[in-house]
Write a protein that holds these residues in place. Structure first.
Motif, PDB file in Angstrom:
ATOM      1  N   SER A 189       4.328  -5.398   8.026  1.00 35.96           N
ATOM      2  CA  SER A 189       5.501  -5.826   8.777  1.00 35.96           C
ATOM      3  C   SER A 189       6.686  -4.873   8.647  1.00 35.96           C
ATOM      4  N   THR A 190       6.855  -4.254   7.488  1.00 37.65           N
ATOM      5  CA  THR A 190       7.983  -3.354   7.269  1.00 37.65           C
ATOM      6  C   THR A 190       7.510  -2.066   6.636  1.00 37.65           C
ATOM      7  N   ARG A 191       8.425  -1.108   6.573  1.00 42.46           N
ATOM      8  CA  ARG A 191       8.137   0.167   5.919  1.00 42.46           C
ATOM      9  C   ARG A 191       9.347   0.515   5.079  1.00 42.46           C
ATOM     10  N   ILE A 192       9.101   0.897   3.814  1.00 44.01           N
ATOM     11  CA  ILE A 192      10.210   1.324   2.969  1.00 44.01           C
ATOM     12  C   ILE A 192       9.912   2.712   2.412  1.00 44.01           C
ATOM     13  N   ALA A 193      10.954   3.533   2.364  1.00 41.41           N
ATOM     14  CA  ALA A 193      10.863   4.868   1.777  1.00 41.41           C
ATOM     15  C   ALA A 193      11.750   4.847   0.536  1.00 41.41           C
ATOM     16  N   ILE A 194      11.139   5.131  -0.620  1.00 42.89           N
ATOM     17  CA  ILE A 194      11.869   5.037  -1.880  1.00 42.89           C
ATOM     18  C   ILE A 194      11.656   6.284  -2.725  1.00 42.89           C
TER      19      ILE A 194
ATOM     20  N   TYR B 267       0.859  -1.179   0.000  1.00 43.15           N
ATOM     21  CA  TYR B 267       0.000   0.000   0.000  1.00 43.15           C
ATOM     22  C   TYR B 267       0.898   1.231   0.000  1.00 43.15           C
ATOM     23  N   LEU B 268       0.515   2.232  -0.770  1.00 41.69           N
ATOM     24  CA  LEU B 268       1.207   3.513  -0.735  1.00 41.69           C
ATOM     25  C   LEU B 268       0.657   4.280   0.459  1.00 41.69           C
ATOM     26  N   ILE B 269       1.512   4.509   1.448  1.00 45.65           N
ATOM     27  CA  ILE B 269       1.093   5.153   2.694  1.00 45.65           C
ATOM     28  C   ILE B 269       1.225   6.664   2.609  1.00 45.65           C
ATOM     29  N   ALA B 270       2.351   7.139   2.023  1.00 49.85           N
ATOM     30  CA  ALA B 270       2.583   8.586   1.982  1.00 49.85           C
ATOM     31  C   ALA B 270       3.419   8.960   0.767  1.00 49.85           C
ATOM     32  N   GLU B 271       3.164  10.159   0.258  1.00 46.94           N
ATOM     33  CA  GLU B 271       3.953  10.741  -0.823  1.00 46.94           C
ATOM     34  C   GLU B 271       4.419  12.107  -0.330  1.00 46.94           C
ATOM     35  N   SER B 272       5.670  12.436  -0.630  1.00 53.22           N
ATOM     36  CA  SER B 272       6.127  13.771  -0.271  1.00 53.22           C
ATOM     37  C   SER B 272       7.071  14.284  -1.347  1.00 53.22           C
ATOM     38  N   GLU B 273       7.155  15.596  -1.426  1.00 53.51           N
ATOM     39  CA  GLU B 273       8.040  16.224  -2.401  1.00 53.51           C
ATOM     40  C   GLU B 273       8.727  17.397  -1.723  1.00 53.51           C
ATOM     41  N   PHE B 274      10.051  17.422  -1.862  1.00 52.27           N
ATOM     42  CA  PHE B 274      10.841  18.506  -1.290  1.00 52.27           C
ATOM     43  C   PHE B 274      11.878  18.920  -2.320  1.00 52.27           C
ATOM     44  N   ILE B 275      11.795  20.135  -2.764  1.00 53.68           N
ATOM     45  CA  ILE B 275      12.699  20.698  -3.778  1.00 53.68           C
ATOM     46  C   ILE B 275      12.754  19.790  -5.014  1.00 53.68           C
ATOM     47  N   GLY B 276      11.607  19.367  -5.470  1.00 52.83           N
ATOM     48  CA  GLY B 276      11.519  18.587  -6.700  1.00 52.83           C
ATOM     49  C   GLY B 276      11.862  17.118  -6.567  1.00 52.83           C
ATOM     50  N   ILE B 277      12.214  16.650  -5.380  1.00 56.83           N
ATOM     51  CA  ILE B 277      12.532  15.235  -5.176  1.00 56.83           C
ATOM     52  C   ILE B 277      11.344  14.574  -4.493  1.00 56.83           C
ATOM     53  N   LYS B 278      10.760  13.588  -5.169  1.00 56.45           N
ATOM     54  CA  LYS B 278       9.598  12.895  -4.614  1.00 56.45           C
ATOM     55  C   LYS B 278      10.057  11.656  -3.851  1.00 56.45           C
ATOM     56  N   GLU B 279       9.400  11.409  -2.729  1.00 59.69           N
ATOM     57  CA  GLU B 279       9.677  10.230  -1.927  1.00 59.69           C
ATOM     58  C   GLU B 279       8.352   9.552  -1.604  1.00 59.69           C
ATOM     59  N   TYR B 280       8.364   8.227  -1.620  1.00 57.03           N
ATOM     60  CA  TYR B 280       7.160   7.444  -1.374  1.00 57.03           C
ATOM     61  C   TYR B 280       7.414   6.490  -0.214  1.00 57.03           C
ATOM     62  N   VAL B 281       6.404   6.313   0.621  1.00 57.44           N
ATOM     63  CA  VAL B 281       6.481   5.360   1.726  1.00 57.44           C
ATOM     64  C   VAL B 281       5.477   4.259   1.435  1.00 57.44           C
ATOM     65  N   LEU B 282       5.973   3.026   1.405  1.00 56.60           N
ATOM     66  CA  LEU B 282       5.144   1.863   1.114  1.00 56.60           C
ATOM     67  C   LEU B 282       5.211   0.880   2.265  1.00 56.60           C
ATOM     68  N   ARG B 283       4.110   0.178   2.500  1.00 57.71           N
ATOM     69  CA  ARG B 283       4.070  -0.893   3.499  1.00 57.71           C
ATOM     70  C   ARG B 283       3.407  -2.106   2.873  1.00 57.71           C
ATOM     71  N   PRO B 284       3.929  -3.306   3.163  1.00 54.33           N
ATOM     72  CA  PRO B 284       3.273  -4.515   2.646  1.00 54.33           C
ATOM     73  C   PRO B 284       1.915  -4.701   3.315  1.00 54.33           C
ATOM     74  N   ILE B 285       1.118  -5.569   2.743  1.00 55.34           N
ATOM     75  CA  ILE B 285      -0.242  -5.769   3.246  1.00 55.34           C
ATOM     76  C   ILE B 285      -0.254  -6.208   4.706  1.00 55.34           C
ATOM     77  N   ASP B 286       0.748  -7.000   5.120  1.00 58.23           N
ATOM     78  CA  ASP B 286       0.798  -7.435   6.519  1.00 58.23           C
ATOM     79  C   ASP B 286       1.396  -6.374   7.454  1.00 58.23           C
TER      80      ASP B 286
END
Length: 92
Positions: free
Chosen positions: A70-75, A49-68
């Motif tokens: 269990s983890t969180r990744i920022a890419i 699931y896409l949890i959050a999107e952010s943009e700072f000075i033209g650089i976008k970052e996405y936070v994703l979590r698996p369905i369970d």
């Protein structure tokens, strides 16, 4: 000797009148992604699931979590496009 008390909360009901403005916008559905390749120790085919999107000075970052959840990744946007595919929109 703590005794648990039953607490009943009264939930206010919504009024039928509509106000103009952004308050009446329905929440946007969550985006659901599937992992195309093995990535950061996560297996191909894992759904996220896409949890959050952010943009700072033209650089976008996405936070994703698996369905369970269990983890969180920022890419970055580049990693999202390279390693994930949008499946559908999931409404909670």
């Amino acid at each position: 000797m703590n005794e648990s008390k039953n607490v009943i909360f009264k939930i206010p009901t919504k009024t039928k009148t509509k106000e103009a403005g952004p308050r009446n916008l329905s929440p946007s559905p969550m985006k659901k992604y599937k992992l195309k390749n093995n990535f950061q120790g996560l297996k191909k085919g894992t759904h996220f699931y896409l949890i959050a999107e952010s943009e700072f000075i033209g650089i976008k970052e996405y936070v994703l979590r698996p369905i369970d959840l269990s983890t969180r990744i920022a890419i970055s946007e580049k990693e999202l496009q390279k390693n994930f595919v949008l499946l559908d929109r999931f409404r909670q």
